[in-house]
Design an enzyme around this catalytic site. Sequence first.
Site, short mmCIF file in Angstrom:
data_model
loop_
_atom_site.label_atom_id
_atom_site.label_comp_id
_atom_site.label_asym_id
_atom_site.label_seq_id
_atom_site.Cartn_x
_atom_site.Cartn_y
_atom_site.Cartn_z
N ASN A 1 0.97 -1.20 0.36
CA ASN A 1 -0.06 0.02 0.02
C ASN A 1 1.18 1.17 -0.14
OD1 ASN A 1 -1.88 1.56 0.63
ND2 ASN A 1 -2.51 1.04 2.21
N TRP A 2 0.92 1.89 -1.56
CA TRP A 2 2.23 2.97 -1.58
C TRP A 2 1.39 4.31 -0.52
CZ3 TRP A 2 3.81 3.21 -6.99
CH2 TRP A 2 5.32 2.64 -6.78
N LYS A 3 0.47 4.39 -0.11
CA LYS A 3 -0.58 5.39 0.55
C LYS A 3 -0.74 6.72 -0.17
CE LYS A 3 0.39 3.43 4.79
NZ LYS A 3 0.66 3.50 7.24
N HIS B 1 -9.12 0.98 5.33
CA HIS B 1 -7.71 1.12 5.84
C HIS B 1 -7.84 2.11 7.36
CE1 HIS B 1 -3.94 2.24 6.47
NE2 HIS B 1 -3.22 1.55 5.93
N GLU C 1 -6.75 4.18 8.16
CA GLU C 1 -5.85 5.93 7.98
C GLU C 1 -8.02 6.23 7.68
OE1 GLU C 1 -2.91 5.63 5.87
OE2 GLU C 1 -1.48 4.77 7.55
N GLU D 1 -5.12 -5.49 10.83
CA GLU D 1 -3.87 -4.43 10.89
C GLU D 1 -3.99 -3.65 12.21
OE1 GLU D 1 -1.63 -3.19 7.05
OE2 GLU D 1 -3.92 -1.90 7.20
N GLY E 1 2.95 1.96 10.93
CA GLY E 1 3.75 3.16 10.75
C GLY E 1 4.42 3.58 11.76
N SER F 1 3.63 -2.71 10.14
CA SER F 1 5.39 -2.61 10.48
C SER F 1 5.96 -3.67 9.89
CB SER F 1 5.85 -1.98 11.80
OG SER F 1 5.10 -0.76 12.18
N GLY G 1 2.97 -1.18 4.44
CA GLY G 1 3.29 0.13 3.75
C GLY G 1 4.51 0.30 3.16
N GLY G 2 5.36 1.39 4.18
CA GLY G 2 6.64 1.90 4.43
C GLY G 2 7.29 1.15 3.32
#
Length: 249
Positions: free
Chosen positions: A9-11, A93, A95, A163, A169, A209, A230-231
């Site tokens: 997920n590149w957000k 998600h 966020e 999640e 993150g 993470s 993510g990251g």
Amino acid sequence: MRTKIAAGNWKMNGLSHSLDQLSELAKSQTSAECAVVICPPSPLLFSAVEMTHSSSIDIGAQDCHTAQSGAHTGDISAPMVKDTGAKYVIVGHSERRENYGETDKDVCAKAIAARDAGLIAILCIGESLSDRETGKTLDIIGAQLAASVPEGATADTLVIAYEPIWAIGTGKVPTLAQIVEVHDFIRAELNTCFGAEIGNGISLLYGGSVKASNAAEIFTAENVDGALVGGASLKAVDFLPIVDALSAS
Ligand code: PEP
């Protein structure tokens, strides 16, 4: 046999030059024994699909609206996502739940919109730190599942990503025992709700993470079928070891 999935997920990260990372991935993961899905920001969807066309990488969007079309400035619908050639869409998600007040009911409607458009929804659920610290994790997860998973869901229409919000993150990762407990619980709930044949077929991803150094241990859990990352999905060099760990699991 469930599909193993390494999803990135590149957000809200990535410009057109970031698609170079996709060609890096496409070059390197031809022997991956799992599905590899990248969810770039929506302006990159068409190019991402085009770029990965001759590879085994699948593309997904990060959200979709509940409606097929209409007066919803700035939103994208599930049929629009499908039209790009994407195969997946993330819904719910944390966020989006936090930034836009999305409820389980909204998330369910998005998962239905995704299914109706022929997409596979990656439906995210997870507890907050205070839920975890007050022993409410399984109650919260159970309630989220009951309210957000559409009736009649199958492995062809749904993937669930667990999640924990406090792990996204942050570099903080639950213990393997905590991951196992929640994934086993989700599996049991799906089996109760849909019957074992369907429930055992739905892939469950862990997210929060995940990186090269912890992926292999997380993938030892029986009911972890992959990861939503993510990251560590932004650069092929970071994501590929996670794909390799999943392939080897
Ligand atoms: C995510 O965005 O879904 C996520 C799990 O992020 P990270 O891997 O950076 O924690």
